[in-house]
Structure formats: structure tokens, C-alpha cells
Design an enzyme around this catalytic site. Structure first.
Site, PDB file in Angstrom:
ATOM      1  N   GLU A  12      41.680  48.020  39.491  1.00 34.34           N
ATOM      2  CA  GLU A  12      40.172  47.848  39.400  1.00 34.34           C
ATOM      3  C   GLU A  12      39.446  48.759  40.567  1.00 34.34           C
ATOM      4  O   GLU A  12      38.661  49.636  40.753  1.00 34.34           O
ATOM      5  CB  GLU A  12      39.490  46.599  39.299  1.00 34.34           C
ATOM      6  N   GLY A  78      37.071  40.048  29.195  1.00 37.20           N
ATOM      7  CA  GLY A  78      37.210  39.785  27.926  1.00 37.20           C
ATOM      8  C   GLY A  78      35.899  39.614  26.925  1.00 37.20           C
ATOM      9  O   GLY A  78      34.928  38.969  27.604  1.00 37.20           O
ATOM     10  N   GLU A 167      36.068  35.216  37.584  1.00 37.96           N
ATOM     11  CA  GLU A 167      35.481  35.538  39.179  1.00 37.96           C
ATOM     12  C   GLU A 167      34.128  35.525  39.144  1.00 37.96           C
ATOM     13  O   GLU A 167      33.763  35.175  40.338  1.00 37.96           O
ATOM     14  CB  GLU A 167      36.061  36.812  39.903  1.00 37.96           C
ATOM     15  N   ASP A 190      39.366  43.775  26.244  1.00 40.99           N
ATOM     16  CA  ASP A 190      40.207  43.194  25.409  1.00 40.99           C
ATOM     17  C   ASP A 190      39.281  42.237  24.495  1.00 40.99           C
ATOM     18  O   ASP A 190      37.969  41.797  25.229  1.00 40.99           O
ATOM     19  CB  ASP A 190      41.359  42.410  25.886  1.00 40.99           C
TER      20      ASP A 190
END
Length: 223
Positions: A12, A78, A167, A190
């Protein structure tokens, strides 16, 4: 304006550092920090690590070290109600795996608001890009969410959830405690409970949509 951008993983960070003008890598107190410019702002990018403890500890260390005027948390999430590739700006953040016992609200850490709200100024700026992004609740836990049962449990607690991660809430809590303005901009990688989301997550990185991170740069340029 001094801005700190945190992401959980090296891959990332690698995508995000492409946003910087004249990036320069440094190491301070054992932390890798990439400094550069986005527009007129001094920007530092660093990895906070995966999970609530890593992200809270490193967010605090970097806040103490750099004294940023704004902290932005970015990376992937997600999708609980969003398709892959959607850029989500969190308008609320909550824990999906915290309960402090009878008489407390599920999801609320001790001494912290149940819903942690991002910087109002950033939210106002993000509205200018509403044709490119979505807004909504992010739920955070210390688990990679991958099954229908897990996502159903979270939705039962927080029906309005748009995405899940590991996080955002711990970083938001750290910012609340340190009185640091923050915002969260994530890309859906996802869709837990729909097909094989672990494969979706792995495939996402093969052709990671770098352009989605550019929205973060556009928001910063307007700040």
C-alpha cells in the site's frame, strides 16, 4: 500544512508514495518514512502495520515524532456493501469486535465515542468528488473478514456498514486521544462472503488500481 499518511502494508505504501513530488526516504526511531510534497503540503508516508495494536502504536509514535496537522489513513478494505474498486471515504468509524461489558455499548472502547468521526473539513472537501467516491461506515476488528457468517455478524451489529478493515478504528482512537484531525480513504479490494474473497484480495494486487489512490491526492490538493 504537514500531513501524515498511514497504510498498513508495504505494498500500500508503495502505491501511495507514487503520489509524492520529490520523495525522500528516511528512517527515524526505527520507522521508515517517505517525505515529499503533494501540492503545497509537506507529506510523510509510513507503514503502521496490520491490526489494531500495530496501527495504534505506530500512529502514536509518528504523531509524537512528526506533529502532523492532519493524519490520513489509506489502503484497502473489504467491501461489506460496495463492489471491488470503490473508493470509500469513512464518515464514521467503529470497532466491530469490542465490548467492555454490561452497561456499555457494543463497539465502544472505554472512554472513546462509539462512532469516531473524521475531520469535518476533509469531509466537506470530499463532497466535491462524490461522483468518484462513496461515503459510509467502516468497521474495524483484529481479523481478516472472509466468511458470510462474519460479515453477517457485523451487519447485525452495524447494519449501515460499508467496509471492514483492521486499522481504521484504532488509528481513529489514537487521533481522538492526541487531538489530531484525521480521515480515512480506502479502496475496496474484496467482498467478504461473496465468492472466494481471499482470492479476490490476492488478485486485486496483480493489477492494483493506482488511479484510485489519486483521489486522495486530489483531496489533499484542495485542503
Amino acid at each position: 500544512m504537514k500531513i501524515l499518511i498511514l497504510a498498513a502494508m508495504d505494498k500500500e505504501v508503495s502505491l501511495l508514495e507514487n503520489l509524492l513530488i520529490a520523495p525522500k526516504e528516511t528512517y527515524q526511531n526505527g520507522l521508515r518514512i517517505i517525505n515529499g510534497k503533494i501540492g503545497l503540503h509537506d507529506v510523510a508516508i509510513s507503514k503502521c502495520g496490520i491490526g489494531k495494536v500495530n496501527s495504534a502504536l505506530n500512529a502514536f509514535r509518528l504523531i509524537e515524532l512528526l506533529k502532523p496537522d492532519l493524519l490520513l489513513n489509506s489502503g484497502v478494505a473489504g467491501g461489506a456493501a460496495l463492489p471491488i474498486g470503490t473508493v470509500l471515504v469513512a464518515d464514521n468509524i467503529v470497532y466491530s469486535d469490542v465490548w467492555c461489558g454490561p452497561g456499555t455499548d457494543y463497539g465502544q472502547a472505554d472512554g472513546i465515542p462509539l462512532y469516531m468521526k473524521p475531520c469535518e473539513r476533509i469531509m466537506g472537501i470530499a463532497e466535491k468528488f462524490k461522483d468518484k467516491i462513496s461515503f459510509g461506515l467502516i468497521c474495524s476488528s483484529d481479523k481478516f473478514i472472509s466468511t458470510k457468517e462474519e460479515i453477517k455478524f457485523i451487519k447485525n451489529k452495524f447494519p449501515e456498514v460499508k467496509a471492514v478493515d483492521m486499522e481504521s478504528a484504532s488509528i481513529a482512537q489514537t487521533c481522538f486521544i492526541t487531538d489530531t484531525p484525521f480521515a480515512v480513504v480506502r479502496v475496496v479490494s474484496d467482498t467478504p462472503g461473496e465468492g472466494e474473497n481471499i482470492s479476490q484480495y490476492k488478485d486485486f494486487w496483480k493489477e492494483a488500481p493506482v488511479k484510485t489512490f489519486n483521489i486522495l491526492s486530489e483531496i489533499i490538493n484542495c485542503f
